[in-house]
Every structure is written in C-alpha cells, then in structure tokens.
Scaffold this active site. Structure first.
Site: not given
Length: 161
Positions: A78, A80, A106, A109
């Site tokens: 992801h 992040e 999410c 993260c």
C-alpha cells in the site's frame, strides 16, 4: 490570487504521487510531511524489481476478492507502507509527522502508521474498514478528511465512467 492551503497543497501532491501506481483496482498516493516539508512519498505497487499487476494481472481480481478483504492476498504494497519504508530506507524518522493519503488507510496500514509515530492522518476519499476506524479512535492519532479534487489515478473524478 488565492494561495492554496497546506492541506490542499499536500493532498494534491498525494494525488499526483498516486499516478505512479500500477494497481489495476485503485491508485493510491501518500505523502509524509513534517514541519511543512515532505519526508517521503509512496504509491501502491509491487516490491522493487518484481513484476507489477499491470504486467501480470491482479491476484485479487482473479480470486474475486472484494475491496477491504484479505489484504495479504495482493502482490502490491500500500502507498502508506511504501512511504514508511522509503523513509526508513533513507534513514528519515517519521515520528511526529503527518501523512496525506488519497484514501483513508486500511487496518494494516493504520497499525503501521501508529507504530511509526505518525501523529495525523489526512485523507481525501473514504475507505470502509471497521477495524481501522476502531484502531484510529483508540489511538492518539488525529484523522480528518479534506476536500481535494483528484486529477490523477483511476479514482479521479475526470476518469470515472
């Protein structure tokens, strides 16, 4: 002439960063900022040197997985995660920083952002993840949504069908 707020400025940069994503489902960008200076950026995609989903296909689509489920079944990281990793790779502390993200994080993260010492999450688009919301409420982290018109990425308003 009206000067953009810092939130809009960094939010638009996160949107631009998302244009580098190779995800077939959702292009996400992230910018970690401290004292109004960019520390790191990240977008979602496969690890360095490995084929990207736009080259080999999407495992999640092949398995008919819904958004927000089974995060581990994806070849990509992801945005992040990549922003945190890039900062660490270059020896830059993100403790006390803010992160601007095109999409609310999410649960995976969120846990990483909490442990990395990020103090504030600023996002553009909502992403439903009940556990992430609960973790954010339990943490000392500030989270807020900002209004930015997305120009890049598959979720940009000018790219929607």
């Amino acid at each position: 002439m009206t000067r953009k707020s810092k939130d809009v400025y960094f939010g638009e940069i996160a949107d631009l960063v998302s244009s580098r994503s190779t995800c077939l489902r959702n292009q996400v960008g992230a910018v970690i900022v401290k004292d109004s200076q960019i520390l790191s950026t990240g977008y979602n995609g496969a690890p360095k040197g490995l084929p990207h989903c736009d080259e080999v296909g999407c495992i999640r689509e092949q398995m008919s997985l819904k958004s927000g489920e089974r995060h581990e079944l994806c070849r990509g990281l992801h945005a992040e995660q990549n922003a945190i990793i890039q900062a660490a790779y270059h020896g830059v502390s993100v403790k006390g920083a803010k992160i601007y993200i095109t999409t609310r994080p999410c649960s995976i993260c969120t846990k990483m952002l909490i442990n990395a010492g990020i103090e504030e999450v600023i996002y553009i688009e909502h992403y439903e993840d009940e556990l992430a919301g609960k973790l954010l409420k339990e943490s000392d982290m500030t989270i807020r949504r900002i209004e930015v018109v997305r120009k890049y990425g598959r979720n940009a308003s000018n790219n929607r069908s």
